[in-house]
Scaffold this motif. Sequence first.
Motif, short mmCIF file in Angstrom:
data_model
loop_
_atom_site.label_atom_id
_atom_site.label_comp_id
_atom_site.label_asym_id
_atom_site.label_seq_id
_atom_site.Cartn_x
_atom_site.Cartn_y
_atom_site.Cartn_z
N ASN A 1 33.69 38.27 33.13
CA ASN A 1 33.11 38.74 34.38
C ASN A 1 33.92 39.94 34.86
OD1 ASN A 1 32.88 39.06 37.30
ND2 ASN A 1 31.64 37.20 37.24
N GLU A 2 33.32 41.12 34.80
CA GLU A 2 34.01 42.37 35.13
C GLU A 2 34.52 42.36 36.58
OE1 GLU A 2 35.33 46.31 34.02
OE2 GLU A 2 34.38 44.81 32.75
N ALA A 3 33.68 41.95 37.53
CA ALA A 3 34.09 41.96 38.94
C ALA A 3 35.27 41.02 39.17
CB ALA A 3 32.91 41.58 39.83
N ALA A 4 35.23 39.83 38.60
CA ALA A 4 36.33 38.88 38.77
C ALA A 4 37.62 39.41 38.16
CB ALA A 4 35.96 37.53 38.16
N ALA A 5 37.52 40.05 37.01
CA ALA A 5 38.70 40.60 36.35
C ALA A 5 39.31 41.73 37.19
CB ALA A 5 38.35 41.10 34.95
N TRP A 6 38.46 42.57 37.79
CA TRP A 6 38.97 43.62 38.69
C TRP A 6 39.64 43.00 39.91
CZ3 TRP A 6 40.24 48.52 38.22
CH2 TRP A 6 39.74 49.22 37.12
N GLY A 7 39.11 41.90 40.41
CA GLY A 7 39.74 41.21 41.53
C GLY A 7 41.16 40.76 41.18
N ILE A 8 41.33 40.24 39.97
CA ILE A 8 42.65 39.81 39.52
C ILE A 8 43.57 41.02 39.38
CG2 ILE A 8 43.92 38.80 37.57
CD1 ILE A 8 41.39 36.97 37.18
N LEU A 9 43.08 42.10 38.78
CA LEU A 9 43.88 43.31 38.62
C LEU A 9 44.33 43.83 39.99
CD1 LEU A 9 43.43 46.26 36.25
CD2 LEU A 9 43.63 46.72 38.68
N LEU A 10 43.41 43.91 40.94
CA LEU A 10 43.75 44.43 42.27
C LEU A 10 44.70 43.50 43.00
CD1 LEU A 10 40.28 45.89 43.28
CD2 LEU A 10 42.33 47.17 42.58
N ALA A 11 44.53 42.18 42.85
CA ALA A 11 45.46 41.23 43.46
C ALA A 11 46.87 41.41 42.89
CB ALA A 11 44.98 39.79 43.26
N ASP A 12 46.95 41.58 41.58
CA ASP A 12 48.25 41.83 40.95
C ASP A 12 48.86 43.13 41.46
OD1 ASP A 12 48.02 39.48 39.51
OD2 ASP A 12 47.55 40.46 37.61
N ALA A 13 48.03 44.16 41.65
CA ALA A 13 48.52 45.45 42.17
C ALA A 13 49.06 45.27 43.59
CB ALA A 13 47.42 46.51 42.13
N VAL A 14 48.37 44.47 44.42
CA VAL A 14 48.84 44.21 45.78
C VAL A 14 50.19 43.52 45.74
CG1 VAL A 14 48.39 42.88 47.88
CG2 VAL A 14 46.55 44.21 46.84
N ARG A 15 50.37 42.58 44.83
CA ARG A 15 51.67 41.91 44.70
C ARG A 15 52.75 42.91 44.32
NH1 ARG A 15 48.59 38.27 41.76
NH2 ARG A 15 47.94 36.51 43.00
N HIS A 16 52.43 43.85 43.43
CA HIS A 16 53.42 44.88 43.05
C HIS A 16 53.77 45.76 44.25
CE1 HIS A 16 53.88 44.30 38.72
NE2 HIS A 16 52.58 44.06 38.66
N VAL A 17 52.78 46.12 45.06
CA VAL A 17 53.03 46.90 46.28
C VAL A 17 53.95 46.11 47.21
CG1 VAL A 17 51.97 47.82 48.38
CG2 VAL A 17 50.91 48.27 46.16
N ALA A 18 53.65 44.84 47.41
CA ALA A 18 54.45 44.01 48.30
C ALA A 18 55.89 43.89 47.81
CB ALA A 18 53.81 42.63 48.44
#
Length: 103
Positions: free
Chosen positions: A44-61
């Motif tokens: 699922n492309e949308a779900a995978a992008w959600g995971i990628l963006l969540a991981d990016a937010v964790r890196h920002v934090a």
Amino acid sequence: MKSLVVPPAAQRDDEAIQMLSAWIAEKGLHCSLKVGMWEENGRNEAAAWGILLADAVRHVANAMQEQFGHTAPDTIAAVVESLLNELEEPTSKAQGSFSHGHG
């Protein structure tokens, strides 16, 4: 032009794939995205992008905690709140086109 460094793991891995590049230029946001990789592999492309963006937010934090001392949970909450507000009421339009180039 001020580019970021390519992470060492990406430099070492011949299979590394750049998924997202975001630039502030000409007074706006400009992005290059690799869309379709997960869909082409039966995910699922949308779900995978959600995971990628969540991981990016964790890196920002984590970076903000290290750089400025802000706690990671507080930063995550602030980013999520801002994200939801921006999705609900955008401060500017997302415009442009999607190129189906392969890289």
